[in-house]
Design a protein around this motif. Sequence first.
Motif, PDB file in Angstrom:
ATOM      1  N   ARG A 188       0.833  -1.196   0.000  1.00  0.00           N
ATOM      2  CA  ARG A 188       0.000   0.000   0.000  1.00  0.00           C
ATOM      3  C   ARG A 188       0.868   1.246   0.000  1.00  0.00           C
ATOM      4  N   VAL A 228      -4.000  -3.858  -4.603  1.00  0.00           N
ATOM      5  CA  VAL A 228      -4.937  -4.444  -3.640  1.00  0.00           C
ATOM      6  C   VAL A 228      -5.075  -3.439  -2.508  1.00  0.00           C
ATOM      7  N   HIS A 229      -6.267  -3.342  -1.948  1.00  0.00           N
ATOM      8  CA  HIS A 229      -6.474  -2.313  -0.930  1.00  0.00           C
ATOM      9  C   HIS A 229      -7.518  -2.737   0.084  1.00  0.00           C
ATOM     10  N   SER A 230      -7.330  -2.268   1.296  1.00  0.00           N
ATOM     11  CA  SER A 230      -8.319  -2.456   2.354  1.00  0.00           C
ATOM     12  C   SER A 230      -9.415  -1.407   2.195  1.00  0.00           C
ATOM     13  N   ASP A 231     -10.438  -1.508   3.013  1.00  0.00           N
ATOM     14  CA  ASP A 231     -11.519  -0.517   2.952  1.00  0.00           C
ATOM     15  C   ASP A 231     -11.012   0.870   3.342  1.00  0.00           C
ATOM     16  N   ASP A 275      -8.182   2.137   2.866  1.00  0.00           N
ATOM     17  CA  ASP A 275      -7.258   2.690   1.861  1.00  0.00           C
ATOM     18  C   ASP A 275      -7.909   2.940   0.502  1.00  0.00           C
ATOM     19  N   ALA A 276      -9.191   2.715   0.400  1.00  0.00           N
ATOM     20  CA  ALA A 276      -9.845   2.751  -0.916  1.00  0.00           C
ATOM     21  C   ALA A 276      -9.664   4.080  -1.635  1.00  0.00           C
ATOM     22  N   VAL A 297      -4.303   3.502  -5.106  1.00  0.00           N
ATOM     23  CA  VAL A 297      -5.422   2.776  -5.691  1.00  0.00           C
ATOM     24  C   VAL A 297      -5.859   3.441  -6.996  1.00  0.00           C
ATOM     25  N   ARG A 337     -10.368  -5.102  -4.085  1.00  0.00           N
ATOM     26  CA  ARG A 337     -10.643  -4.833  -2.675  1.00  0.00           C
ATOM     27  C   ARG A 337     -10.353  -6.055  -1.821  1.00  0.00           C
ATOM     28  N   PRO A 377     -11.516  -7.051   1.725  1.00  0.00           N
ATOM     29  CA  PRO A 377     -12.496  -6.590   2.720  1.00  0.00           C
ATOM     30  C   PRO A 377     -11.897  -6.501   4.119  1.00  0.00           C
ATOM     31  N   ASN A 427     -10.081  -3.944   7.384  1.00  0.00           N
ATOM     32  CA  ASN A 427      -9.082  -2.901   7.612  1.00  0.00           C
ATOM     33  C   ASN A 427      -7.817  -3.414   8.295  1.00  0.00           C
ATOM     34  N   THR A 431      -6.296  -8.282   5.719  1.00  0.00           N
ATOM     35  CA  THR A 431      -6.146  -7.735   4.370  1.00  0.00           C
ATOM     36  C   THR A 431      -4.752  -8.012   3.791  1.00  0.00           C
TER      37      THR A 431
END
Length: 675
Positions: free
Chosen positions: A10, A31-34, A36-37, A42, A50, A52, A54, A59
């Motif tokens: 990230r 790829v990202h967590s919620d 980091d959206a 991203v 995604r 899912p 945090n 993640t």
Amino acid sequence: MIRRLLVANRGEIARRVFATCRRLGIETVAVHSDADAGLPFVAEADYAVRLPGNAPTDTYLRIDLVVEAALKAGADAIHPGYGFLSENADFARAVEAAGLTWIGPPPYAIEAMGDKERAKEIAEKAGVPVLFAPTEPTAADLPLLVKASAGGGGRGMRVVRTLDQLNAEIAAASAEAESAFGDGTVFVEPYVEHGRHVEVQVVCDVHETGLTLGTRDCSVQRRHQKVVEEAPAPWLPSHVAEEMEDAAGRLAHAVGYVGAGTVEFLYDPTSERFFFLEMNTRLQVEHPVTELVTGIDLVGLQIAVAEGRDLPGCHTDGVTPAPDRMTSGSGHAVEVRLYAEDAAYVPQSGRLVTFELPAYVQLGPLAGAGVRVDSGFASGDDVSTFYDAMLAKVMAWAPTREQAIRMLVAALRRARIHGVVTNRDQLVEILTDPVFVAGDMTTTWLESRPTPAESPADSSASARIAVIAGALMLAAGDAARRTVQQGVPVGWRNVPSQPQRTTFEGCAPVEWWGTRDGLVVDGVTVLEVSPTHARLEVDGVATETRGHWSVDRPGAPRELWVDGPAMSARLREVPRFTDPADAVASGSLLAPMPGTVVDVITEAGAEVGAGDVVLVLEAMKMQHTVTAPHAGTVTDIHVEPGTQVAAGEVLAVVEGGFEARSARTSTTESERTVP
């Protein structure tokens, strides 16, 4: 040939890898967590998947989800960045088992160097000097250092100065290592004080040949967390640098290394001896300073090696120093890590209302002397409590070390960062400290310096100008909002008896007069003022300041940031009248930051002494022990393990003190980004 690459990471390192991919024509997957959206990495990726949740364990540390994301997005390669799964041999195997290209060293090398005790044995057999702790340490062996075997960069690290602390520190380090790496194994080694941390960058190909790319100095550390890095290592005797590169090359060759890695040494300037610390089997946080002095794209070399290509300039006799044509005219590069943390090194979270860093280039090579910024955030982004607190790496390259330092200081001073407190002012103080300028820093130097006062509470002239400017901007803002008597000067009284007064937290009050000719402050000529700008003159020298309102709503203490040519001040107005409903019970311990309660050490009714641990908070991948600020009785515990708390929330009440206060904390996690 790699066509589409996923970065299993990230923030700024994901953006850094994406930048090289764009230059090479490789498509990118994030790829990202919620949480980091909405971050830049991203948006910059060609594709995003995604993960899912945090928490890192849900993640970025989920091997199955990351590999599944790569297959789903049609990627044919995975780059791990640093931290998270970057030194996880099982992850490397899972990537290869899925038919994907792993951009990193082979799993056997990750395992060999990831086990720090085994790594020492391999280094010793390769003729590299190492440090070993006695099996049964005595007081004569102190101080000792407890380190996580499976981790790197300082997580799970403790300095032990008395034998009675050893078992407790081993247990604490093991718990941190288990949380960070999934492996609680730790070991003990001698702790050499007043040494310097010097490392060598290596890059090896699949033909058992490779290059060493010079030295880096990472001695400026706080709790074993690197703060400033530079290349090449200053004032390192040439014969020592050559011996270090040779030792790093022998170790890399002995373990059959492939890809980019870093061999870290502890250097004793007095004896000119050095000792092997560890090998990091990944890209380092500080890799850009090597890129700046060599002109080499290390991520590009990682990709080339993963594609099976030969390294330019390699010989057939193992890992050797890079040819002169790759390092000629290298100059000097200095890098600092810009963190969201206060002057006491407590992590901060919130919205980055303004995040502007002057730079000639972002995430790439410099054509000449200048500033480079590798950032994971932009204006308007939220800094969450789930991950590392590093916002950006700011670095400068110039022909000489002195010029590079000066350019970096100027860039930091011109930065506009609003909404979240950062360590920017502390970085400037470090870079301008005579010890650093002279190159005399050691790994314990920063710890021995007194904690700097949080700006703008200091008494410097520039800080005082910022406070005065902020008070006048508030006054101008009041005038602009008036719906009556708009033609009357702000603060004007027909028969004034005393000046108006504005007070900000931690600052001396500002007294000013509203006259027919404008605002007046003793000793200061007010040339121009508005709600967002002030031009003041002191002793014939005019200063321009800009203001940005962070909080300006009825009933709330007003807050603004004031930027001047040499500093930036966060100013929070002290209201003239306080609401009794806002008061908390005397003796309340307030959360110093948002986080999660991971352990409650005491219970209601227990007697505690000053400094006794009450509970443990976890925030931004670090654990913080919350201690009693005074002796007394714990009359109430408001939280339990797993409770999410906000900054300023009451955690517990210890009667016996005189006022509510933010709880004292001690950061037990020692490294943020596993450099």
